[in-house]
Design a protein around this motif. Structure first.
Motif, PDB file in Angstrom:
ATOM      1  N   ASN A   1      15.588   4.800  -2.650  1.00  0.00           N
ATOM      2  CA  ASN A   1      15.588   5.889  -1.676  1.00  0.00           C
ATOM      3  C   ASN A   1      14.255   6.028  -0.953  1.00  0.00           C
ATOM      4  O   ASN A   1      14.035   7.013  -0.243  1.00  0.00           O
ATOM      5  CB  ASN A   1      15.944   7.213  -2.365  1.00  0.00           C
ATOM      6  CG  ASN A   1      17.418   7.301  -2.693  1.00  0.00           C
ATOM      7  OD1 ASN A   1      18.248   6.702  -2.013  1.00  0.00           O
ATOM      8  ND2 ASN A   1      17.747   8.037  -3.741  1.00  0.00           N
TER       9      ASN A   1
ATOM     10  N   CYS B   1      14.840   5.464 -11.206  1.00  0.00           N
ATOM     11  CA  CYS B   1      16.232   5.946 -11.104  1.00  0.00           C
ATOM     12  C   CYS B   1      16.858   6.201 -12.476  1.00  0.00           C
ATOM     13  O   CYS B   1      18.043   5.966 -12.694  1.00  0.00           O
ATOM     14  CB  CYS B   1      17.069   4.947 -10.307  1.00  0.00           C
ATOM     15  SG  CYS B   1      18.257   5.731  -9.188  1.00  0.00           S
TER      16      CYS B   1
ATOM     17  N   ALA C   1      13.845  10.794  -4.177  1.00  0.00           N
ATOM     18  CA  ALA C   1      12.777   9.822  -3.970  1.00  0.00           C
ATOM     19  C   ALA C   1      11.420  10.427  -4.276  1.00  0.00           C
ATOM     20  O   ALA C   1      11.230  11.651  -4.192  1.00  0.00           O
ATOM     21  CB  ALA C   1      12.810   9.314  -2.527  1.00  0.00           C
TER      22      ALA C   1
ATOM     23  N   ALA D   1      16.057  13.101   5.581  1.00  0.00           N
ATOM     24  CA  ALA D   1      14.866  12.469   5.021  1.00  0.00           C
ATOM     25  C   ALA D   1      13.593  13.236   5.347  1.00  0.00           C
ATOM     26  O   ALA D   1      13.458  13.870   6.394  1.00  0.00           O
ATOM     27  CB  ALA D   1      14.745  11.038   5.531  1.00  0.00           C
TER      28      ALA D   1
ATOM     29  N   SER E   1      20.153   9.985  -1.802  1.00  0.00           N
ATOM     30  CA  SER E   1      21.368   9.181  -1.654  1.00  0.00           C
ATOM     31  C   SER E   1      22.593   9.955  -2.142  1.00  0.00           C
ATOM     32  O   SER E   1      23.714   9.692  -1.706  1.00  0.00           O
ATOM     33  CB  SER E   1      21.243   7.862  -2.409  1.00  0.00           C
ATOM     34  OG  SER E   1      20.925   8.086  -3.769  1.00  0.00           O
TER      35      SER E   1
ATOM     36  N   SER F   1      20.164  12.055  -6.861  1.00  0.00           N
ATOM     37  CA  SER F   1      19.258  10.915  -6.693  1.00  0.00           C
ATOM     38  C   SER F   1      18.390  11.109  -5.462  1.00  0.00           C
ATOM     39  O   SER F   1      18.895  11.144  -4.330  1.00  0.00           O
ATOM     40  CB  SER F   1      20.055   9.607  -6.557  1.00  0.00           C
ATOM     41  OG  SER F   1      20.902   9.417  -7.685  1.00  0.00           O
TER      42      SER F   1
ATOM     43  N   GLN G   1      14.458   9.919   0.969  1.00  0.00           N
ATOM     44  CA  GLN G   1      15.741  10.567   1.203  1.00  0.00           C
ATOM     45  C   GLN G   1      16.530  10.740  -0.091  1.00  0.00           C
ATOM     46  O   GLN G   1      16.172  10.213  -1.142  1.00  0.00           O
ATOM     47  CB  GLN G   1      16.560   9.772   2.210  1.00  0.00           C
ATOM     48  CG  GLN G   1      16.979   8.396   1.723  1.00  0.00           C
ATOM     49  CD  GLN G   1      17.714   7.599   2.795  1.00  0.00           C
ATOM     50  OE1 GLN G   1      17.307   7.581   3.958  1.00  0.00           O
ATOM     51  NE2 GLN G   1      18.802   6.944   2.408  1.00  0.00           N
TER      52      GLN G   1
END
Length: 217
Positions: A46, A31, A65, A207, A59, A63, A57
Motif C-alpha cells: 500500500n 502486512c 500503509a 491516499a 486497500s 490494511s 493508501q
C-alpha cells in the motif's frame, strides 16, 4: 518558512524513489497482525512512489500503509534516521474536501524508542475529520485542534524541537507550542494512514500523499 535561524539540512527525501536505507514501508512485520497502527495492518503493497511523491493508501478497511525511519526495527539494510533538537517538516496532501472534512486517519509524527517516557509528537493527525497537533509523554498529554481547511490540498507541517519545548508550524505559521518532558530523546520519523470513525475512502482516491520530508539542525 516561519522558523528563522541558521540551519543545516541533515535529512532530505523528495521521494523520487523509495529509499529503504532510510524508510521501512511497514511497522516491524509486513502486512501482519503484529504490524497494526491506526487500526490497520501496515502493508508495503500500500506504499508506492509516483510523480515524486510517497503515496500511502488503504486497500481495505483493515490494511493501510506506513513509512518509518526507526533504526531499531531490525529490518536488514535499514539504517534509518533519528534527530534530537531541530526542525522536521513534511509537505503533505490529506484526502477529503473542505466541505466533507479530512478522510481516513493519516498522520505525520515522530517517536522515541521507549514510549511514553521518550515522547511522541503527532505533528499533523486528522482525528474524526479535524486536524490535531498532539504531544504524548509519561508526564502529560498536550493536544490542540488546528482550525482551517487541511483537506484536499498540499500544506507544510513541521515541528521545532527545543530543550524542554516544541513549536508546531503549519504553512510556516506557529499553531501550537507547549512544554515537553522527553529530554529531547532521539526521535525517528513516521508517516501512516489508517481508519477512524466516519467515511473511509479506499484506494488511490483516499491516499495520503507526501511531497517531501526534511529535517534541519
Amino acid at each position: 518558512m516561519g522558523v528563522p535561524g541558521s540551519w543545516n539540512l541533515v535529512f532530505n527525501d523528495d521521494f523520487n524513489s523509495l529509499n529503504t536505507a532510510a524508510w521501512t514501508p511497514y511497522w516491524f512485520d509486513d502486512c501482519d497482525l503484529k504490524s497494526v497502527k491506526n487500526n490497520v495492518k501496515t502493508c508495503s503493497s500500500n506504499v508506492r512512489i509516483a510523480n515524486g511523491e510517497a503515496v500511502l493508501q488503504l486497500s481495505d478497511v483493515s490494511s493501510g500503509a506506513l513509512l518509518s525511519t526507526n533504526p531499531n526495527d531490525g529490518v536488514a539494510g535499514h539504517t534509518g534516521f533519528q534527530f534530537t533538537t531541530g526542525y522536521a517538516e513534511a509537505r503533505i496532501f490529506f484526502p477529503g474536501t473542505c466541505e466533507t472534512s479530512i478522510r481516513n486517519w493519516g498522520a505525520w509524527w515522530t517517536a522515541g524508542q521507549a514510549y511514553p517516557s521518550t515522547g511522541e509528537i503527532d505533528i499533523a493527525e486528522p482525528l474524526a475529520g479535524d486536524m490535531w497537533s498532539v504531544y504524548h509523554s509519561a508526564a502529560w498529554k498536550k493536544s490542540r485542534v488546528v482550525p482551517g481547511c487541511w483537506a484536499g490540498g498540499y500544506h507544510t507541517y513541521g515541528v521545532l524541537r527545543k530543550p524542554g519545548a516544541n513549536e508546531v508550524y503549519y504553512d510556516g505559521v506557529l499553531v501550537h507550542s507547549y512544554a515537553t518532558s522527553d529530554n529531547v530523546s532521539p526521535h525517528y520519523l513516521l508517516l501512516n494512514i489508517g481508519v477512524w470513525r466516519g467515511a473511509r475512502i479506499l484506494g488511490e482516491a483516499g491516499a495520503m500523499r507526501v511531497d517531501y520530508v526534511r529535517v534541519w539542525e
